[in-house]
Design an enzyme around this catalytic site. Structure first.
Site, PDB file in Angstrom:
ATOM      1  N   HIS A 153       0.837  -1.228   0.000  1.00 25.74           N
ATOM      2  CA  HIS A 153       0.000   0.000   0.000  1.00 25.74           C
ATOM      3  C   HIS A 153       0.860   1.262   0.000  1.00 25.74           C
ATOM      4  O   HIS A 153       0.439   2.302   0.506  1.00 25.74           O
ATOM      5  CB  HIS A 153      -0.944   0.040   1.207  1.00 25.74           C
ATOM      6  CG  HIS A 153      -1.702  -1.216   1.441  1.00 25.74           C
ATOM      7  ND1 HIS A 153      -2.962  -1.434   0.928  1.00 25.74           N
ATOM      8  CD2 HIS A 153      -1.374  -2.353   2.100  1.00 25.74           C
ATOM      9  CE1 HIS A 153      -3.381  -2.638   1.295  1.00 25.74           C
ATOM     10  NE2 HIS A 153      -2.424  -3.226   1.998  1.00 25.74           N
ATOM     11  N   SER A 195      15.331  21.367 -15.851  1.00 18.69           N
ATOM     12  CA  SER A 195      14.171  22.216 -16.116  1.00 18.69           C
ATOM     13  C   SER A 195      14.667  23.542 -16.668  1.00 18.69           C
ATOM     14  O   SER A 195      15.737  24.018 -16.296  1.00 18.69           O
ATOM     15  CB  SER A 195      13.404  22.441 -14.815  1.00 18.69           C
ATOM     16  OG  SER A 195      12.678  23.646 -14.886  1.00 18.69           O
ATOM     17  N   LYS A 233      16.138  21.154 -10.508  1.00 22.38           N
ATOM     18  CA  LYS A 233      15.406  19.942 -10.895  1.00 22.38           C
ATOM     19  C   LYS A 233      16.187  19.005 -11.801  1.00 22.38           C
ATOM     20  O   LYS A 233      16.994  19.411 -12.622  1.00 22.38           O
ATOM     21  CB  LYS A 233      14.096  20.329 -11.587  1.00 22.38           C
ATOM     22  CG  LYS A 233      13.071  20.838 -10.593  1.00 22.38           C
ATOM     23  CD  LYS A 233      11.739  21.033 -11.232  1.00 22.38           C
ATOM     24  CE  LYS A 233      11.048  19.721 -11.472  1.00 22.38           C
ATOM     25  NZ  LYS A 233       9.948  19.883 -12.393  1.00 22.38           N
ATOM     26  N   GLU A 275       9.620   8.384 -17.282  1.00 23.25           N
ATOM     27  CA  GLU A 275       8.244   8.876 -17.464  1.00 23.25           C
ATOM     28  C   GLU A 275       7.711   8.528 -18.855  1.00 23.25           C
ATOM     29  O   GLU A 275       6.558   8.119 -19.018  1.00 23.25           O
ATOM     30  CB  GLU A 275       8.194  10.396 -17.263  1.00 23.25           C
ATOM     31  CG  GLU A 275       8.372  10.818 -15.829  1.00 23.25           C
ATOM     32  CD  GLU A 275       8.493  12.331 -15.704  1.00 23.25           C
ATOM     33  OE1 GLU A 275       7.632  12.925 -15.041  1.00 23.25           O
ATOM     34  OE2 GLU A 275       9.435  12.924 -16.275  1.00 23.25           O
TER      35      GLU A 275
END
Ligand code: ARG
Length: 464
Positions: free
Chosen positions: A159, A280, A286, A293
């Protein structure tokens, strides 16, 4: 070369409307099949010669010219003319132009219906082998990483809540298992891909005395199809291949998701190398996990391809229908997507830097040895597990309220919850000990994970 005469233009000489012509054409997609088309044609002609349907001189002449066409296409000396309806029409037209007397003999005893699907089966075989090579490479990368990081302890999750301590290597090897199933699944479906439809002609077979087994042996098919109507209308192998691709993508997508989450500052379990992450444009701090992704995102495409082919096939009467021309775009897309993803995934994983301290800290912070504390009361002290569970629940609550851990709670305090506790509790809840006690086959104990690694290495060696 003029292409106004369609292969099928027997009945009328009326021209197809230009928009309809463009709509009907598949060459932009099926040009990928050029080498399979020539290979299958050569085998077909060799069979026609063996069965005396063509005389040797004509057959050799056709085979020789097909080989030249192959080399010309390979070297770029012949460019595929996309104004043709499909790759099959184009190659036959080139042959007929080069061999005005014999070119027209090539299509004896076959139809485009059995021809296209033979080509597609050959293409699928090649693609499956390629995907398997890539899977093998990724599997090796996982095993190498698992071996390098054998000491790293992390929380295992259920979970997405910290559950029990595990080895990072154990977690990685879970993906190895998925990939091995993918490999096997492809092997299994290969048997059904390698069934030769050629010789089924349009749908009913042919009156020429052909030898389909001979064609199959030249092309490396394991079997010939039993029913000519099924042979030209069956696309199960396309569905199965895309389905196998979809399952591979499910695995890569789950792996990507974990890597993405682990790379966040919140987890900080891994860092991607600069070669496999991007920055970024406005936020200099970043490091974006674009490759992972995109892999996760492209999974959607392959699921879409699977849904498309299932839907294309679901209402079709036997035998061939033009709807089936749509099979290639989705198949090629799924294969290309899986190949692309596997190609970047292995080096991305190889260059990931795991952060063992952050993993261990997370493992130490989450009371993930609570089960072991309860097990201690049960197995060492004979308390029924439900009672042990309830006592440890109260201890965890107390520790949270008092900013303590199971390791830092004093024995005195333990004994206020149960007099069964003694000094040996600390050994039972020690993280290394908790982990290394899980020696059941396939478990997380280091001894077991080492066995999993050596088993995996042997399995990879044996892959065929
Ligand atoms: N381009 C077609 C396909 O891929 C070839 C088959 C054409 N057959 C026919 N009967 N029109 O499906």
């Amino acid at each position: 070369m003029k292409n106004s005469n369609k292969l099928w233009q027997g009945l009328s000489d009326a021209k197809l409307d230009p928009a309809a012509d463009k709509f009907n054409a598949s060459i932009k997609i099926d040009k990928k099949l050029w080498s399979e088309d020539i290979t299958a044609s050569i085998a077909h002609v060799m069979m026609l010669e063996k069965t005396n349907i063509l005389d040797t001189k004509d057959a050799q002449c056709i085979v020789g010219e097909l080989e030249k066409i192959y080399t010309d296409l390979e070297k770029g000396n012949l460019i595929i003319d996309e104004s043709f309806e499909d790759i099959h029409s184009f190659i036959e037209a080139v042959l007929s132009k080069r061999l005005p007397d014999q070119g027209a003999m090539l299509h004896t005893g076959r139809s485009r219906n059995d021809q296209t699907i033979t080509d597609l089966r050959l293409y699928t075989k090649k693609a499956i082998k390629n995907i398997q090579t890539k899977i093998k490479h990724l599997a090796c990368t996982i095993v190498t990483k698992a071996e390098e990081c054998i000491e790293y302890i992390m929380p295992g999750y259920t979970h997405l809540q910290r559950a029990q301590p595990i080895l990072f290597s154990h977690h990685l090897l879970a993906y190895y298992e998925m990939l091995m199933r993918d490999y096997e699944r492809l092997n299994d479906l290969l048997k059904r891909v390698l069934v030769l439809p050629l010789g089924s002609a349009a749908l009913a077979g042919t009156s020429y005395p052909i030898d389909r087994d001979y064609t199959a042996s030249i092309l490396g098919f394991l079997q010939i199809s039993n029913n000519s109507i099924d042979a030209v209308s069956d696309r199960d192998f396309v569905i199965e291949t895309i389905s196998a691709c979809a399952i591979i993508m499910t695995h890569l997508s789950r792996f990507s998701e974990e890597l993405i989450v682990w790379a966040s500052l919140e987890f900080n379990f891994i860092k991607f190398s600069n070669a496999f992450s991007t920055g970024s444009s406005i936020m200099p701090q970043k490091k974006n996990p674009d490759i992972a992704e995109l892999t996760r995102g492209k999974t959607g495409r392959v699921y879409g391809d699977l849904m498309a082919i299932l839907t294309i096939m679901k209402g079709l009467p036997l035998a061939y229908n033009k709807d089936m021309q749509e099979d290639k775009e989705v198949l090629f897309d799924s294969i290309d997507t899986v190949v692309d993803c596997l190609t970047v995934f292995a080096p991305m994983l190889e260059t990931v830097k795991p952060n063992s301290e952050a993993m261990l800290k997370a493992a130490n912070d989450g009371f993930i040895n609570a089960t072991d504390c309860a097990d201690y009361l049960t197995s060492k002290k004979g308390l029924p597990f439900r009672m042990a569970y309830s006592i440890v629940g109260q201890i965890v609550k107390y520790c949270i309220e008092n900013k303590l851990t199971l390791e830092t709670l004093s024995l005195e305090k333990y004994r206020t919850f149960s007099l069964l506790f003694d000094e040996s509790v600390y050994k039972s809840i020690d993280m290394n000990n908790c982990l290394n006690m899980r020696t059941s086959f396939g478990g997380t104990a280091k001894t077991e994970v080492i066995k999993q690694i050596s088993r995996a290495k042997k399995e990879i060696e044996l892959l065929k």
